[in-house]
Design an enzyme around this catalytic site. Sequence first.
Site, PDB file in Angstrom:
ATOM      1  N   LYS A  51       0.757  -1.193   0.155  1.00 22.48           N
ATOM      2  CA  LYS A  51      -0.072  -0.084  -0.150  1.00 22.48           C
ATOM      3  C   LYS A  51       0.876   1.300  -0.026  1.00 22.48           C
ATOM      4  O   LYS A  51       0.523   2.453  -0.477  1.00 22.48           O
ATOM      5  CB  LYS A  51      -0.950   0.066   1.347  1.00 22.48           C
ATOM      6  CG  LYS A  51      -2.287  -0.920   0.824  1.00 22.48           C
ATOM      7  CD  LYS A  51      -1.955  -2.179   0.549  1.00 22.48           C
ATOM      8  CE  LYS A  51      -3.053  -2.896   0.365  1.00 22.48           C
ATOM      9  NZ  LYS A  51      -2.761  -4.509  -0.344  1.00 22.48           N
ATOM     10  N   GLY A 114       9.887 -22.281  15.905  1.00 22.49           N
ATOM     11  CA  GLY A 114       9.040 -22.936  16.879  1.00 22.49           C
ATOM     12  C   GLY A 114       8.587 -24.440  16.126  1.00 22.49           C
ATOM     13  O   GLY A 114       8.249 -24.370  15.308  1.00 22.49           O
ATOM     14  N   GLY A 189      -6.574 -12.207  -9.496  1.00 23.35           N
ATOM     15  CA  GLY A 189      -7.134 -11.955  -8.274  1.00 23.35           C
ATOM     16  C   GLY A 189      -6.850 -10.584  -7.643  1.00 23.35           C
ATOM     17  O   GLY A 189      -6.381  -9.783  -8.339  1.00 23.35           O
ATOM     18  N   HIS A 452     -22.849  16.745   3.520  1.00 24.22           N
ATOM     19  CA  HIS A 452     -22.486  17.166   2.102  1.00 24.22           C
ATOM     20  C   HIS A 452     -21.610  18.146   2.013  1.00 24.22           C
ATOM     21  O   HIS A 452     -21.827  19.089   2.710  1.00 24.22           O
ATOM     22  CB  HIS A 452     -24.041  17.608   1.476  1.00 24.22           C
ATOM     23  CG  HIS A 452     -23.702  18.202   0.067  1.00 24.22           C
ATOM     24  ND1 HIS A 452     -23.570  17.062  -1.095  1.00 24.22           N
ATOM     25  CD2 HIS A 452     -23.675  19.427  -0.415  1.00 24.22           C
ATOM     26  CE1 HIS A 452     -23.565  17.980  -2.277  1.00 24.22           C
ATOM     27  NE2 HIS A 452     -23.451  19.354  -1.643  1.00 24.22           N
TER      28      HIS A 452
END
Length: 473
Positions: A51, A114, A189, A452
């Site tokens: 982004k 882990g 996609g 508005h």
Amino acid sequence: MTIHCDVAILGGGTGGYVAAIRAAQLGKEVVIIEKDKLGGTCLHRGCIPSKALLRSAEVYATIKESVQYGIETSGAQLVFPKVQERKEAVVEQLHQGVQFLMRKNKITVLSGKGRVIGPSIFSPKSGAVAVELEDGEMETIVPAHLIIATGSRPRVLPGLEPDGEFILSSDEALTMENLPASLIIVGGGVIGVEWASMLNDFGVEVTVVEAANRLIPTEDEDVSREMQRLLTKRGVKVLTGAQVLAETYGKDEEGVQIDVQKGEETETLSASKLLISVGRQANVENIGLENTDIRVERGFISVNEHLQTNEPHIYAIGDCIGGLQLAHAASHEGLQAVHHLAGEEFHSVPNYMIPRCIYTRPEAASVGLTEQEARERGHQVKTGKFPFQAIGKSLVYGSRDGFVKVVADQQTNDILGVHMIGTHVTDLISEAALAQLLDATPWEVGQLIHPHPTLSEILGEAMLAVDGQAIGI
């Protein structure tokens, strides 16, 4: 050394660290095991860096189109290394923020790999975690409850494995030092269309190849059509219902070549690089699941409605369980798992009620069922649609493309889904999600006084349009 705790979390991505914070807030002693960096894919290889790049692309596109705002510019130059520097600065600031939250909530963070181990002298049941630390030392974590949050990685296509030079996944694309002259994106996609939009704005020649008969095939068909129209209008070449033939892949000093089959016809595409964007696969290997009764089905960890695995004291969340592979979905699942293991009530929502966002230019966002999904579930459907070109603030922004579409049930008047494409719709979708969560009707949302001029007016108008009462058209 053995550490006993209330909750251990295997994976420190968005779902994992959010779960850790909530567990700590509930008074639990928490340990996170993370082999890379806190923040996981979202922070370091996904949401945030992509982004940041998209924002730079948007600014560059706005500068190039500034004459429409009465501003003449000359000499504007894209310096891509600086774009990358800004992206890294954003990521690092947020990374430091996550580390601070761990310290603030007194959460123990172990940097290492882990692996779940079976019953032992330390723990009579599976769920203990052996951790190989970065310095080679070993720790054993014995929790009362374990949450697996190991995330996912880009899926690869056989024969088109990323090499970091000619074939890229989104991971490698995020670290490009220089922009290619041209790029073929395999997969249309969400991730594929975001990269197509970004790179097109940066001046790269882009071709998208999608196997389905439309882009973003999981979204409402009207949104898909509009997305393809707008990308094509900007110069992106889109091939839908098309398959790349991996066996034809070749490369030379000019770049890559590959054949694409569409129906009975085959076309050879050439570009500087190839980006594979065909989804993500769960990280479920080499974490010791074979030492437990946990089931893996179709590549994902199987869980019940409480996010418990076959081992009731072991939970799994996020991308590794499939479903919506979204950071905010993983966070919600992390909270749900923690509250359940703590014996507390938690309001969870079904996947279809989780907002979905696409950060192209313009953006797309949705929540709930598509029109097709609603009909397939047996609903008698009514819809309302309102265009951005009839919204004053949209014209002020200089972006008149797109619309908001509302899908409702004719008999109950319930909102079934809301689908948007247009400027800043990822910031508008939360109102629609709240309306659906509160079981509002289109009429009720239409009665809300939207200020508005704002972009939010379009949601009220689209809701009124369901019953033919829109004012602006």
